[in-house]
Design a protein around this motif. Sequence first.
Motif, PDB file in Angstrom:
ATOM      1  N   THR A  19       8.896   6.751  11.901  1.00 46.30           N
ATOM      2  CA  THR A  19       7.615   6.030  11.877  1.00 46.30           C
ATOM      3  C   THR A  19       6.477   6.935  12.345  1.00 46.30           C
ATOM      4  N   MET A  20       6.696   7.648  13.441  1.00 47.84           N
ATOM      5  CA  MET A  20       5.651   8.520  13.980  1.00 47.84           C
ATOM      6  C   MET A  20       5.389   9.710  13.055  1.00 47.84           C
ATOM      7  N   LEU A  21       6.432  10.237  12.424  1.00 47.83           N
ATOM      8  CA  LEU A  21       6.243  11.327  11.472  1.00 47.83           C
ATOM      9  C   LEU A  21       5.406  10.854  10.288  1.00 47.83           C
ATOM     10  N   GLY A  22       5.729   9.675   9.773  1.00 55.16           N
ATOM     11  CA  GLY A  22       4.941   9.121   8.680  1.00 55.16           C
ATOM     12  C   GLY A  22       3.497   8.879   9.084  1.00 55.16           C
ATOM     13  N   PHE A  23       3.303   8.414  10.302  1.00 53.61           N
ATOM     14  CA  PHE A  23       1.946   8.173  10.800  1.00 53.61           C
ATOM     15  C   PHE A  23       1.143   9.471  10.835  1.00 53.61           C
ATOM     16  N   ALA A  24       1.781  10.558  11.256  1.00 55.60           N
ATOM     17  CA  ALA A  24       1.097  11.850  11.286  1.00 55.60           C
ATOM     18  C   ALA A  24       0.653  12.264   9.885  1.00 55.60           C
ATOM     19  N   PHE A  25       1.516  12.056   8.905  1.00 57.17           N
ATOM     20  CA  PHE A  25       1.130  12.374   7.522  1.00 57.17           C
ATOM     21  C   PHE A  25      -0.003  11.465   7.049  1.00 57.17           C
ATOM     22  N   GLY A  26      -0.002  10.206   7.470  1.00 59.61           N
ATOM     23  CA  GLY A  26      -1.073   9.298   7.095  1.00 59.61           C
ATOM     24  C   GLY A  26      -2.412   9.728   7.672  1.00 59.61           C
ATOM     25  N   LEU A  83      -6.917  15.086  -3.744  1.00 64.38           N
ATOM     26  CA  LEU A  83      -5.554  15.213  -4.257  1.00 64.38           C
ATOM     27  C   LEU A  83      -4.578  15.551  -3.130  1.00 64.38           C
ATOM     28  N   ALA A  84      -4.998  16.405  -2.211  1.00 64.29           N
ATOM     29  CA  ALA A  84      -4.159  16.690  -1.044  1.00 64.29           C
ATOM     30  C   ALA A  84      -3.943  15.403  -0.241  1.00 64.29           C
ATOM     31  N   GLY A  85      -5.001  14.598  -0.128  1.00 63.96           N
ATOM     32  CA  GLY A  85      -4.877  13.321   0.567  1.00 63.96           C
ATOM     33  C   GLY A  85      -3.878  12.408  -0.104  1.00 63.96           C
ATOM     34  N   LEU A  86      -3.870  12.406  -1.442  1.00 65.70           N
ATOM     35  CA  LEU A  86      -2.925  11.570  -2.176  1.00 65.70           C
ATOM     36  C   LEU A  86      -1.485  12.015  -1.923  1.00 65.70           C
ATOM     37  N   VAL A  87      -1.243  13.323  -1.935  1.00 67.36           N
ATOM     38  CA  VAL A  87       0.108  13.837  -1.680  1.00 67.36           C
ATOM     39  C   VAL A  87       0.558  13.457  -0.272  1.00 67.36           C
ATOM     40  N   LEU A  88      -0.312  13.650   0.706  1.00 63.44           N
ATOM     41  CA  LEU A  88       0.026  13.319   2.091  1.00 63.44           C
ATOM     42  C   LEU A  88       0.239  11.818   2.267  1.00 63.44           C
ATOM     43  N   LEU A  89      -0.559  11.024   1.566  1.00 68.57           N
ATOM     44  CA  LEU A  89      -0.378   9.574   1.631  1.00 68.57           C
ATOM     45  C   LEU A  89       0.948   9.166   1.005  1.00 68.57           C
ATOM     46  N   ALA A  90       1.345   9.819  -0.087  1.00 64.77           N
ATOM     47  CA  ALA A  90       2.638   9.518  -0.710  1.00 64.77           C
ATOM     48  C   ALA A  90       3.781   9.821   0.261  1.00 64.77           C
ATOM     49  N   ILE A  91       3.657  10.918   1.010  1.00 66.73           N
ATOM     50  CA  ILE A  91       4.681  11.244   2.006  1.00 66.73           C
ATOM     51  C   ILE A  91       4.692  10.191   3.102  1.00 66.73           C
ATOM     52  N   ASN A  92       3.501   9.753   3.513  1.00 60.73           N
ATOM     53  CA  ASN A  92       3.401   8.689   4.522  1.00 60.73           C
ATOM     54  C   ASN A  92       4.119   7.429   4.074  1.00 60.73           C
ATOM     55  N   ARG A  93       3.925   7.045   2.820  1.00 62.33           N
ATOM     56  CA  ARG A  93       4.561   5.825   2.317  1.00 62.33           C
ATOM     57  C   ARG A  93       6.071   5.992   2.170  1.00 62.33           C
ATOM     58  N   ASP A 150       1.022   1.035  10.192  1.00 54.79           N
ATOM     59  CA  ASP A 150       0.683   0.801   8.791  1.00 54.79           C
ATOM     60  C   ASP A 150      -0.758   0.303   8.661  1.00 54.79           C
ATOM     61  N   PHE A 151      -1.113  -0.678   9.469  1.00 52.45           N
ATOM     62  CA  PHE A 151      -2.466  -1.219   9.405  1.00 52.45           C
ATOM     63  C   PHE A 151      -3.497  -0.170   9.794  1.00 52.45           C
ATOM     64  N   PHE A 152      -3.141   0.681  10.738  1.00 57.16           N
ATOM     65  CA  PHE A 152      -4.055   1.758  11.140  1.00 57.16           C
ATOM     66  C   PHE A 152      -4.354   2.661   9.948  1.00 57.16           C
ATOM     67  N   ILE A 153      -3.321   3.055   9.214  1.00 54.28           N
ATOM     68  CA  ILE A 153      -3.521   3.935   8.060  1.00 54.28           C
ATOM     69  C   ILE A 153      -4.261   3.206   6.950  1.00 54.28           C
ATOM     70  N   TYR A 154      -3.935   1.929   6.737  1.00 51.72           N
ATOM     71  CA  TYR A 154      -4.643   1.167   5.709  1.00 51.72           C
ATOM     72  C   TYR A 154      -6.146   1.106   6.001  1.00 51.72           C
ATOM     73  N   GLY A 155      -6.517   1.068   7.260  1.00 57.99           N
ATOM     74  CA  GLY A 155      -7.929   1.096   7.615  1.00 57.99           C
ATOM     75  C   GLY A 155      -8.526   2.489   7.563  1.00 57.99           C
ATOM     76  N   ALA A 156      -7.708   3.504   7.877  1.00 59.17           N
ATOM     77  CA  ALA A 156      -8.217   4.871   7.943  1.00 59.17           C
ATOM     78  C   ALA A 156      -8.595   5.421   6.577  1.00 59.17           C
ATOM     79  N   ILE A 157      -7.888   5.003   5.528  1.00 59.99           N
ATOM     80  CA  ILE A 157      -8.167   5.572   4.200  1.00 59.99           C
ATOM     81  C   ILE A 157      -9.546   5.149   3.676  1.00 59.99           C
ATOM     82  N   LEU A 163      -1.386   1.520  -4.803  1.00 57.40           N
ATOM     83  CA  LEU A 163      -1.919   1.792  -6.143  1.00 57.40           C
ATOM     84  C   LEU A 163      -3.434   1.961  -6.090  1.00 57.40           C
ATOM     85  N   ALA A 164      -4.109   1.088  -5.351  1.00 52.73           N
ATOM     86  CA  ALA A 164      -5.567   1.197  -5.228  1.00 52.73           C
ATOM     87  C   ALA A 164      -5.959   2.508  -4.553  1.00 52.73           C
ATOM     88  N   PHE A 165      -5.243   2.875  -3.484  1.00 53.27           N
ATOM     89  CA  PHE A 165      -5.544   4.137  -2.797  1.00 53.27           C
ATOM     90  C   PHE A 165      -5.310   5.331  -3.720  1.00 53.27           C
TER      91      PHE A 165
END
Length: 204
Positions: free
Chosen positions: A32-39, A52-62, A89-96, A162-164
């Motif tokens: 969970t914490m590793l995924g959060f770091a990627f997010g 595009l880098a953000g999209l790749v990192l977000l995919a790793i987060n998910r 999860d909610f933190f990342i959803y707000g951060a994007i 999908l929206a992100f």
Amino acid sequence: MFDARLRPLIDPPLDAIGRRLARIGMSADGMTMLGFAFGLAAALSIANGYFLAGLVLLAINRFADGLDGAVARATGRTDRGGYLDIVLDFFIYGAIPFAFAVADPARNALPAAALLLAFYANGSAFLAFAVYAQKRGLETRAQGAKSLYFLGGLAEGAETILAFALMCLLPEAFPLIALLFAVICGLSAAARVTLATRMLRSPD
């Protein structure tokens, strides 16, 4: 809306990987914490215009978000793990959306604010019901085995990602995508409130 349909497809391979990770000592909270770091890295990349880098990192987060549940199922779920999973999860959803606002405040700030408002409404309708569902002993496995009651809606995890993804691929269209998804989230919130009030109509 699509999460329940996707669970039977994605859970078996995730569970297989989760069991392997558990055998080599990976904990669910660590994943969970590793995924959060990627997010966070995804949001930072987007804020600096590296979409595009953000999209790749977000995919790793998910992907990590799916794996933490798989590891938990292999090692034993905990309340702390469930809490960290949903909060981060909610933190990342707000951060994007916030990151897109930082990247171009003049164009993106107002649509991002509208989307964050819709997220707030949708999330509060979802989380508040989970409290009372727990109180009444209500359970559902429509979204897979979860630490709390997942009340379905039009805008769930799959639709949000999908929206992100579209925002990252078409950053110039962020205002339109954000406003359209804000409407969808608002409708989802209204539907969740309507359903929840019906389900909670009877006394405890």
